[in-house]
Design an enzyme around this catalytic site. Structure first.
Site, PDB file in Angstrom:
ATOM      1  N   ARG A  85      12.158   2.092  -9.458  1.00  0.00           N
ATOM      2  CA  ARG A  85      11.869   1.179 -10.402  1.00  0.00           C
ATOM      3  C   ARG A  85      12.108   0.164  -9.611  1.00  0.00           C
ATOM      4  O   ARG A  85      12.832   0.097  -8.247  1.00  0.00           O
ATOM      5  CB  ARG A  85      12.604   1.710 -11.379  1.00  0.00           C
ATOM      6  CG  ARG A  85      14.074   2.059 -10.445  1.00  0.00           C
ATOM      7  CD  ARG A  85      15.319   1.932 -11.040  1.00  0.00           C
ATOM      8  NE  ARG A  85      16.347   2.439 -10.693  1.00  0.00           N
ATOM      9  CZ  ARG A  85      17.490   1.727  -9.779  1.00  0.00           C
ATOM     10  NH1 ARG A  85      17.587   0.931  -9.705  1.00  0.00           N
ATOM     11  NH2 ARG A  85      18.366   3.120  -8.949  1.00  0.00           N
ATOM     12  N   ARG A 130      27.178  -8.747  -6.216  1.00  0.00           N
ATOM     13  CA  ARG A 130      27.315  -8.429  -7.926  1.00  0.00           C
ATOM     14  C   ARG A 130      28.502  -8.903  -9.153  1.00  0.00           C
ATOM     15  O   ARG A 130      29.211  -8.717  -8.253  1.00  0.00           O
ATOM     16  CB  ARG A 130      26.992  -6.946  -8.139  1.00  0.00           C
ATOM     17  CG  ARG A 130      26.219  -7.058  -7.341  1.00  0.00           C
ATOM     18  CD  ARG A 130      25.940  -5.242  -8.055  1.00  0.00           C
ATOM     19  NE  ARG A 130      24.828  -4.111  -7.337  1.00  0.00           N
ATOM     20  CZ  ARG A 130      23.854  -2.921  -7.552  1.00  0.00           C
ATOM     21  NH1 ARG A 130      24.522  -2.281  -8.728  1.00  0.00           N
ATOM     22  NH2 ARG A 130      22.947  -2.831  -7.048  1.00  0.00           N
TER      23      ARG A 130
END
Length: 506
Positions: A291, A337
């Site tokens: 993915r 992040r």
């Protein structure tokens, strides 16, 4: 080609996919749960469909609702993003049976790569190196302990269906093996509905390096370089960067070739990553993610390749237009992040209302988010608030640019806490600056980093110390690089960096 696409996801990746669709002329259908009805991606979409209440199992994980939403709105494709159903072969197969193009690899490939034991066996057959351990699942604690005794401690017990940093236990003492085996199987059964585990040697002081690959359905594939993801807490990534500067150019090219070789050997199509553990003795295949990855913008900044755009084109049946020689990573890129979490409370989720959300600006600075000022950060989903990505000609400048961007980023609201200050402390740590950290670094250094993060807030520090050394420009590709002129002589060997002057008042 795809003409109308359902985004079976939310947040920043849904916005990212919608933007790529817009640029390709693909109509967008946004699937949304109740709390996401007013989200950014819904406003961007041509149409939105309510798929259920907040709980993921009744919305973003509920296959019948998603398939119905796609069919009812006339979508001819589904993009799963990352997380949720992105690596669920059943979902991919149902999409295929309903005549919907699934933006990802074929269901059978996803099934193989989702099972770590199967993936290890297939990658071994493809010639990729593995850590000492077993390819087949371990059926009993006694069998696992015998394997551990044979390969030597420490070992790691892993769930074959694991992911997201869960379903893994490191064992350093033979006396602890049986309990670790039982607890890992219990977690695997509860989280992944599959209690199967395997055992391999655990590397200490290793680095986590992943190679981005892109493959089409016509047998072509390329590597788009690698990313270092070693700064992680309990197997959860916090900061990613590229390239992996601790590897030589030859090592990087070898890993890229191995990754493409492995991906093509199983018929992989689309964008994926082949992950390796690296130490002084070599590199070892760990797993393959079938993915798009959270950290894909690092590769986009380094190569100029829009990975989501390429995903969509490949899913639509187009041949890759990229050749390996076209891929020339330049400079250095870093992604932080930004999570709505409180690092001082064990990274507990800290959602709330975004009274202020002011992204940083400046050159080569990117902030990917699905939130806007005035939104609520939902407690029902992943705590990722956004991803801050910078690019610079070299790693030192990228670190400085990231520190400046983090200092500019404003996230304020009742109850909200973020990882911003921890990231600033990380970028100041000598081991991180010198690129000598490893996958266990953050767990070891966290107490000191939290103290440093608090000190940064107290002192309102605005930037890193003045750099010393010459400016580093982006080198030309090896095959076209002109011979550099000899440097001018200097009394001290290296010309000092100019001292910043006060702003002019005229």
């Amino acid at each position: 080609m795809i003409s109308r696409l359902l985004i079976a996801n939310r947040g920043e990746i849904a916005v990212r996919i919608a933007r790529a669709c817009r640029e390709l002329g693909i109509e967008v259908v946004a699937a949304c749960s109740t709390p996401d009805r007013g989200s950014a991606v819904v406003e961007m979409a041509d149409e939105s469909v309510h798929i259920g209440p907040a709980a993921p199992r009744h919305s973003y994980l509920h296959m019948p609702n998603l398939i119905e939403a796609a069919l009812r709105t006339g979508a001819d494709a589904v993009h799963p993003g990352y997380g949720f159903l992105s690596e669920d072969p059943d979902f991919a197969e149902i999409c295929e049976k309903e005549g919907l193009t699934f933006v990802g690899p074929p269901p059978e490939v996803m099934q193989q790569m989702g099972n770590k034991a199967t993936a290890r066996r297939l990658m071994t057959d493809a010639g990729l190196p593995l850590l000492p351990g077993v390819v087949e699942p371990v059926r009993t604690a006694d069998e696992g302990r015998a394997i551990a005794d044979a390969i030597g401690y420490p070992v790691i017990i892993k769930a074959v269906a694991g992911g997201g940093g869960r379903g893994m236990t490191v064992v350093t003492d033979p006396a602890d093996f049986a309990e670790a085996y039982t607890s890992t199987r219990a977690v695997a059964r509860a989280v992944f509905r599959d209690a199967t585990v395997y055992v391999e040697r655990y590397l200490t002081r290793a680095r986590h390096v992943e190679v981005q690959v892109l493959c089409d359905a016509h047998g072509s594939g390329v590597s788009l370089g690698e990313r270092d993801c070693s700064l992680q807490r309990r197997h959860q990534k916090l900061l990613e960067e590229g390239p992996a500067g601790h590897l030589s150019l030859e090592q990087r090219e070898e890993l890229g070739a191995l990754a493409v070789q492995g991906a093509l050997s199983v018929g992989f199509t689309g964008a994926g990553t082949v992950e390796f553990l690296v130490d002084a003795a070599g590199a070892y295949f760990m797993e393959m993610n079938a993915r798009i990855q959270v950290e894909h913008p690092v590769t986009e900044m380094l190569t100029g390749v829009d990975l989501v755009r390429e995903q969509l084109l490949v899913a639509g049946g187009r041949r890759l237009q990229l050749r390996q020689e076209d891929v020339v990573p330049r400079g250095a890129a870093i992604e932080c992040r930004i999570n709505a979490e409180d690092p001082t409370r064990g990274f507990a989720p800290a959602p709330g209302h975004l009274d202020v959300l002011r992204p940083p600006g400046g050159p080569w600075t990117r902030f990917d988010t699905g939130y806007r000022q005035g939104d609520d950060v939902s407690p029902h989903y992943d705590s990722l608030l956004g991803k801050l990505i910078v690019w610079a000609p070299d790693r030192d400048q990228a670190i400085r640019r990231m520190d400046r961007a983090l200092a500019e980023l404003r996230v304020e609201g009742p109850g909200l806490r973020t990882t911003v200050d921890l990231h600033r402390a990380l970028l100041r740590h000598p081991d991180v600056c010198a690129d000598r950290h490893d996958i266990e670094f953050l767990d070891r250094a966290l107490p000191d980093l939290l103290v440093q993060a608090a000190a940064l807030v107290e002192s309102s520090a605005t930037g890193l110390p003045v750099p010393h050394g010459p400016l580093q420009l982006v080198p030309a590709p090896e095959q076209h690089r002109p011979e550099a002129p000899a440097p001018a002589p200097s009394q001290e060997g290296t010309p000092p960096c100019p001292t910043p002057r006060s702003p002019s008042t005229t």
